[in-house]
Design an enzyme around this catalytic site. Structure first.
Site, mmCIF file in Angstrom:
data_model
loop_
_atom_site.group_PDB
_atom_site.id
_atom_site.type_symbol
_atom_site.label_atom_id
_atom_site.label_comp_id
_atom_site.label_asym_id
_atom_site.label_seq_id
_atom_site.Cartn_x
_atom_site.Cartn_y
_atom_site.Cartn_z
ATOM 1 N N TYR A 58 -10.201 -33.569 -8.619
ATOM 2 C CA TYR A 58 -11.370 -32.700 -8.695
ATOM 3 C C TYR A 58 -12.101 -32.741 -7.358
ATOM 4 O O TYR A 58 -12.689 -33.736 -6.976
ATOM 5 C CB TYR A 58 -12.318 -33.147 -9.810
ATOM 6 C CG TYR A 58 -11.739 -33.101 -11.202
ATOM 7 C CD1 TYR A 58 -10.618 -32.320 -11.509
ATOM 8 C CD2 TYR A 58 -12.304 -33.839 -12.230
ATOM 9 C CE1 TYR A 58 -10.085 -32.289 -12.784
ATOM 10 C CE2 TYR A 58 -11.794 -33.809 -13.516
ATOM 11 C CZ TYR A 58 -10.682 -33.042 -13.790
ATOM 12 O OH TYR A 58 -10.168 -33.013 -15.061
ATOM 13 N N HIS A 124 -2.456 -37.592 -15.407
ATOM 14 C CA HIS A 124 -2.873 -36.197 -15.491
ATOM 15 C C HIS A 124 -1.693 -35.301 -15.882
ATOM 16 O O HIS A 124 -1.816 -34.453 -16.770
ATOM 17 C CB HIS A 124 -3.447 -35.763 -14.139
ATOM 18 C CG HIS A 124 -4.619 -34.852 -14.268
ATOM 19 N ND1 HIS A 124 -5.597 -34.744 -13.296
ATOM 20 C CD2 HIS A 124 -4.995 -34.009 -15.247
ATOM 21 C CE1 HIS A 124 -6.507 -33.861 -13.671
ATOM 22 N NE2 HIS A 124 -6.169 -33.396 -14.842
ATOM 23 N N PRO A 219 -14.348 -28.627 -25.101
ATOM 24 C CA PRO A 219 -14.798 -28.459 -26.487
ATOM 25 C C PRO A 219 -15.706 -27.262 -26.705
ATOM 26 O O PRO A 219 -15.907 -26.830 -27.847
ATOM 27 C CB PRO A 219 -15.545 -29.776 -26.758
ATOM 28 C CG PRO A 219 -16.055 -30.185 -25.416
ATOM 29 C CD PRO A 219 -14.959 -29.801 -24.456
ATOM 30 N N LEU A 220 -16.258 -26.722 -25.608
ATOM 31 C CA LEU A 220 -17.117 -25.536 -25.709
ATOM 32 C C LEU A 220 -16.414 -24.289 -25.175
ATOM 33 O O LEU A 220 -17.058 -23.296 -24.846
ATOM 34 C CB LEU A 220 -18.433 -25.779 -24.966
ATOM 35 C CG LEU A 220 -19.280 -26.925 -25.544
ATOM 36 C CD1 LEU A 220 -20.534 -27.141 -24.710
ATOM 37 C CD2 LEU A 220 -19.639 -26.662 -26.997
ATOM 38 N N GLY A 221 -15.078 -24.345 -25.107
ATOM 39 C CA GLY A 221 -14.322 -23.159 -24.712
ATOM 40 C C GLY A 221 -14.712 -22.626 -23.357
ATOM 41 O O GLY A 221 -14.931 -21.420 -23.192
ATOM 42 N N GLY A 223 -17.415 -22.767 -21.910
ATOM 43 C CA GLY A 223 -18.747 -22.180 -21.965
ATOM 44 C C GLY A 223 -18.905 -21.049 -22.951
ATOM 45 O O GLY A 223 -20.032 -20.683 -23.310
ATOM 46 N N PHE A 224 -17.805 -20.470 -23.422
ATOM 47 C CA PHE A 224 -17.909 -19.314 -24.308
ATOM 48 C C PHE A 224 -18.641 -19.649 -25.597
ATOM 49 O O PHE A 224 -19.448 -18.857 -26.105
ATOM 50 C CB PHE A 224 -16.517 -18.758 -24.626
ATOM 51 C CG PHE A 224 -16.564 -17.531 -25.501
ATOM 52 C CD1 PHE A 224 -16.799 -16.289 -24.958
ATOM 53 C CD2 PHE A 224 -16.401 -17.624 -26.884
ATOM 54 C CE1 PHE A 224 -16.874 -15.160 -25.761
ATOM 55 C CE2 PHE A 224 -16.463 -16.516 -27.692
ATOM 56 C CZ PHE A 224 -16.704 -15.273 -27.131
#
Length: 332
Positions: A58, A124, A219-221, A223-224
């Protein structure tokens, strides 16, 4: 915050972790500010979100350096998860699982993180040119040397396997069964969310029956599922969502019923409960070995995500979420 236990090594972490990737990789570079991200990390630790999930790729490297600034002051409060096995070039990413490289990469991560031990060291991606047992054996040596406390494996990105009739996580499970013969797996990190629930089919049960922790990535797609992204608003060119099939204006509009369903459930729990919190609570309800790792770089969203650990969905809530329409659009 509630604590959850990862793997046979009984590693205790806060029920909701913090994905650190957005602070320096893949999302809108113009909005990446080191000091703001550092405040978000400290806020997470204050709230008990102790698992900090990073990787050497990253940035590359800048994310670990940022975490090192926080860990220098707060090491005893944090559970550090970082990853090895991917190298970033100008226009490409390649795997490297050679044992010598793994050892050097670990030492470099320790320096950047300003710590003498990594709590969870994850592979990874496996290198197709190196037997995964050799890579895993080198990682096991790091545990025996006291540089790493436990090992984890990230799920193979193998959606294309479905074209041959294979289930999404079959390749990951085969890898897990091979490396388990070398050294115990403490955690598996894989995508799991309301709109990408495929891990529930085989991978999550596989981990549950073996006492292996499950870190729910995205887990929040992306941001969607927060309900804060507007169809057609667009993304900066360097944002991975700018090229993502599910984030076209058409597909974002088509998938709004999923967010609307999460909002309906949220309203039953109070006016301040958000769709994002329902999405995280749904993941937490999948088992005591599951830890969602939502990514963010802002304190306000860190606090909102952490509060999801106190949200208890009812049987009716879980049934309603299960009946939401499946997501439309390719995830490749």
């Amino acid at each position: 915050m509630e604590r959850r236990t990862i793997g046979a090594a009984a590693l205790a972490v806060g029920a909701v972790g913090l994905g650190c990737m957005p602070m320096s990789w893949a999302y809108s570079a113009s909005r990446q500010r080191g000091d703001e991200s550092l405040r978000a990390v400290h806020r997470a630790l204050d709230l008990g979100s102790s698992l900090l999930d990073t990787a050497d790729m990253y940035g590359p490297f800048t994310n670990e350096l940022l975490m090192g600034r926080a860990l220098k002051e707060r090491r005893s409060d944090a559970f550090v998860s970082t990853k090895v096995g991917l190298l970033v070039g100008d226009q490409h990413i390649v795997a490297n699982g050679r044992p010598g490289y793994v050892r050097r990469a670990c030492d470099a991560s320790l320096r950047r993180l300003q710590t003498d031990v990594i709590d969870l060291y994850q592979l990874h991606r496996a290198d197709p040119e190196v037997p995964v047992e050799e890579t895993w054996g080198a990682m096991a040596e790091l545990v025996r040397a006291g540089k790493v406390r436990a090992l984890g494996l990230c799920a193979v990105g193998a959606r294309a396997g479905r074209r041959s009739g294979a289930r999404l996580h079959d390749a990951t499970i085969r890898q897990l069964e091979r490396v388990q013969q070398v050294f115990p797996v403490s955690a598996v990190e894989a995508e799991l969310s309301v709109w990408s629930p495929e891990a529930l089919e085989t991978l999550l049960p596989w981990c549950r029956t073996r006492g292996i922790g499950f870190l729910a990535a995205m887990p929040l797609g992306n941001g969607f599922l927060t309900g804060r992204l507007r169809p057609g608003a667009g993304f900066e060119a360097d944002d991975i969502r700018a090229r993502h099939p599910r984030f076209t204006a058409e597909m974002m509009a088509a998938n709004q019923p999923i967010v609307a369903g999460l909002r309906r459930v949220a309203r039953r729990h109070g006016e301040h409960v958000t769709p994002a919190q329902v999405a995280l609570a749904w993941i937490l309800a999948q088992g005591p070995h599951v830890v969602p790792v939502p990514g963010t770089k802002q304190e306000r969203w860190v606090a909102e995500n952490a509060a999801a650990a106190t949200l208890r969905l009812t049987t009716e809530d879980l049934r309603e979420v299960a009946q939401l329409p499946p997501a439309q659009g390719s995830w490749d």
